[in-house]
Enzyme design. Structure first.
Site, PDB file in Angstrom:
ATOM      1  N   HIS A  89       0.832  -1.211   0.000  1.00  8.01           N
ATOM      2  CA  HIS A  89       0.000   0.000   0.000  1.00  8.01           C
ATOM      3  C   HIS A  89       0.866   1.260   0.000  1.00  8.01           C
ATOM      4  O   HIS A  89       0.573   2.248  -0.689  1.00  8.01           O
ATOM      5  CB  HIS A  89      -0.905  -0.038   1.241  1.00  8.01           C
ATOM      6  CG  HIS A  89      -1.689   1.204   1.484  1.00  8.01           C
ATOM      7  ND1 HIS A  89      -1.338   2.141   2.420  1.00  8.01           N
ATOM      8  CD2 HIS A  89      -2.820   1.680   0.890  1.00  8.01           C
ATOM      9  CE1 HIS A  89      -2.218   3.135   2.417  1.00  8.01           C
ATOM     10  NE2 HIS A  89      -3.123   2.878   1.500  1.00  8.01           N
ATOM     11  N   GLU A 132       2.129   1.898  -3.436  1.00  6.81           N
ATOM     12  CA  GLU A 132       1.052   2.460  -4.273  1.00  6.81           C
ATOM     13  C   GLU A 132       1.017   3.982  -4.136  1.00  6.81           C
ATOM     14  O   GLU A 132       0.947   4.714  -5.122  1.00  6.81           O
ATOM     15  CB  GLU A 132      -0.286   1.845  -3.861  1.00  6.81           C
ATOM     16  CG  GLU A 132      -1.499   2.426  -4.577  1.00  6.81           C
ATOM     17  CD  GLU A 132      -2.693   2.563  -3.660  1.00  6.81           C
ATOM     18  OE1 GLU A 132      -3.048   1.579  -3.008  1.00  6.81           O
ATOM     19  OE2 GLU A 132      -3.248   3.669  -3.583  1.00  6.81           O
ATOM     20  N   HIS A 133       1.075   4.451  -2.894  1.00  8.90           N
ATOM     21  CA  HIS A 133       1.071   5.904  -2.667  1.00  8.90           C
ATOM     22  C   HIS A 133       2.288   6.566  -3.308  1.00  8.90           C
ATOM     23  O   HIS A 133       2.172   7.601  -3.971  1.00  8.90           O
ATOM     24  CB  HIS A 133       1.093   6.178  -1.157  1.00  8.90           C
ATOM     25  CG  HIS A 133      -0.258   6.196  -0.533  1.00  8.90           C
ATOM     26  ND1 HIS A 133      -0.734   7.239   0.211  1.00  8.90           N
ATOM     27  CD2 HIS A 133      -1.252   5.276  -0.550  1.00  8.90           C
ATOM     28  CE1 HIS A 133      -1.965   6.975   0.638  1.00  8.90           C
ATOM     29  NE2 HIS A 133      -2.295   5.778   0.199  1.00  8.90           N
ATOM     30  N   GLU A 144      -3.925   8.095   7.930  1.00  5.06           N
ATOM     31  CA  GLU A 144      -4.920   7.216   7.297  1.00  5.06           C
ATOM     32  C   GLU A 144      -5.199   6.005   8.187  1.00  5.06           C
ATOM     33  O   GLU A 144      -6.347   5.592   8.361  1.00  5.06           O
ATOM     34  CB  GLU A 144      -4.386   6.771   5.927  1.00  5.06           C
ATOM     35  CG  GLU A 144      -5.380   6.058   5.058  1.00  5.06           C
ATOM     36  CD  GLU A 144      -4.777   5.683   3.699  1.00  5.06           C
ATOM     37  OE1 GLU A 144      -5.026   4.557   3.246  1.00  5.06           O
ATOM     38  OE2 GLU A 144      -4.049   6.513   3.120  1.00  5.06           O
TER      39      GLU A 144
END
Length: 431
Positions: A69, A72-73, A144
């Site tokens: 993840h 991905e960012h 987040e």
């Protein structure tokens, strides 16, 4: 790149498939007359891939949870700025997601498709990491993670997985923890990128009113020259007992009505391809036969006020894990669970109805066909299945092979009360 054509007379669709010299699989599904086009560039790499052996190495690499993840960012960030700005200037909507098994980058547009495709292919192939930007991202993703810690829908789902699984990493949050992402650095990111973002571990899926030949030319022009992986990436997962970890888990959060998720752990795992597709279809038929909106169980629960319109059922079928899940809002989740158990026990005693099976089988097929009206849903479903060695053009053949005996056997083997878990999010108690 040579493109081969596949036609499905029943689906009335033609798909093109080619393999670039880099090893990238390219799938193109032309949809003549559609105003929207869609492209997704995805790698077979998700949150559960935190322990692996890089092809050519003889030792195990273990990386912090949440790194897929995190990657991905980071890929949206280039030396000269953010990739979203490039898409915005073209009036194109871009996005990305990380799941347990896949990381995907995508866009949809009505104009400027080929310019957008060039941007997509280029930014995913050009990672740019600095220690400073990584520290900044650790702060952003940390926020987040805190937000998801307080999200009732997110927590009821992961608490459910935590109840089902003892060791398997599917029980862990996709974004990792604040502690795990604090261990991510530039070297680890590049190692994961170079391993899992090799084109031979990736695929591109395009659909819309596009020219397959022109798509192929843009792919060849934009793909970097990289050697395909000589061997498969060896992914390592801990040994998972067939039993569930615990039967029930509760948490208090800010909700007005309790949320619940319950379901069964799938112990029939370890394979992909058409066999997995067949199990997927059979299980979805069973879910509709037992607790779909036309069943006596659903009507009974609804009339008693035990469930409302938020109630949903689903099945998640992957190679090395799987589970059925159903839930929504209820003032009495425990009563819903007991009614479910009573109905399953009754059906195991009295037997399933073959006429209901035949009707629901047609319903499931109609639902499959309706996917072809949504470019986003169709593309994402295609990609997820291709990484499970399933081509949805084979769906009809597999669907037609399913018999009532298959459904009865699966019902007996999967819907075992001992392998059922319940997750509940309750409101904070008032003073």
């Amino acid at each position: 790149m040579e493109l081969r054509q596949y036609e499905s007379p029943v689906l009335k669709e033609i798909m093109y498939h080619g393999v670039d010299k880099s090893g990238l699989n390219v799938y193109i599904l032309p949809k003549k007359g559609y105003s929207k086009s869609y492209a997704v560039f995805a790698t077979h790499y998700g949150s559960i891939d935190s322990k692996f052996v890089v092809p050519g190495e003889d030792h195990v690499t273990e990386v912090p949870d949440g790194i897929a993840h995190f990657l991905e960012h980071k890929l949206f960030e280039e030396e000269e700025g953010n990739v979203f700005d490039k898409f915005s200037r073209l009036g194109v909507s871009a996005n990305a997601f990380t799941s347990f098994n896949t990381t995907a980058y995508l866009f949809s547009c009505t104009d400027n498709f080929y310019e957008s495709l060039d941007i997509l292919l280029n930014f995913v192939q050009n990672p740019y990491f600095t220690e400073e930007s990584i520290q900044k991202e650790q702060g952003i993703i940390g926020q987040e993670i805190r937000m998801y810690d307080d999200d009732p829908n997110w927590r009821v789902f992961f608490n459910f997985l935590g109840a089902l699984y003892h060791e398997h990493p599917v029980k862990k949050d996709i974004a990792g923890t604040i502690e795990s992402i604090s261990k991510i650095n530039k070297d680890i990111l590049y190692k994961c990128y170079n391993t899992f973002y090799n084109p031979s571990n990736m695929l591109l899926f395009v659909l819309g009113d596009v020219d397959p030949k022109e798509v192929g030319e843009h792919v060849e022009h934009n793909l970097k020259i990289r050697e395909p992986l000589k061997n498969e990436i060896k992914r390592l997962y801990p040994e998972e007992p067939p039993t569930i970890y615990q039967q029930k888990v509760e948490q208090n959060l800010s909700v007005s009505i309790p949320l619940f998720q319950m379901g069964f752990k799938d112990t029939d795992i370890g394979y992909g391809g058409s066999r997995l597709l067949k199990k997927d279809i059979i299980t979805r038929i069973l879910l509709e036969m037992i607790m779909g909106k036309s069943t006596p169980l659903y009507q009974n629960l609804y009339e008693q006020g035990l469930i409302n319109d938020t109630f949903e059922v689903d099945f998640n079928a992957e190679v090395n894990y799987g589970f059925t899940i159903f839930g929504g809002e209820s003032f009495n989740p425990e009563k819903v669970q007991q009614e479910m158990i009573n109905e399953i026990n009754r059906l195991q005693r009295d037997g399933l109805d073959e006429k209901v099976f035949e009707r629901i089988k047609k319903v499931i097929f109609g639902r499959f066909l309706r996917q072809f009206n949504s470019v986003e849903k169709l593309a994402n479903t295609f990609v997820a299945n291709l990484f499970r060695n399933i081509n949805l053009f084979d769906y009809i053949q597999t669907y037609e092979s399913i018999t009532f005996n298959d459904v009865k056997e699966r019902f007996t083997n999967h819907f075992k009360i001992d392998n059922m878990a319940l997750s509940v999010i309750k409101p904070y108690e008032s003073n």
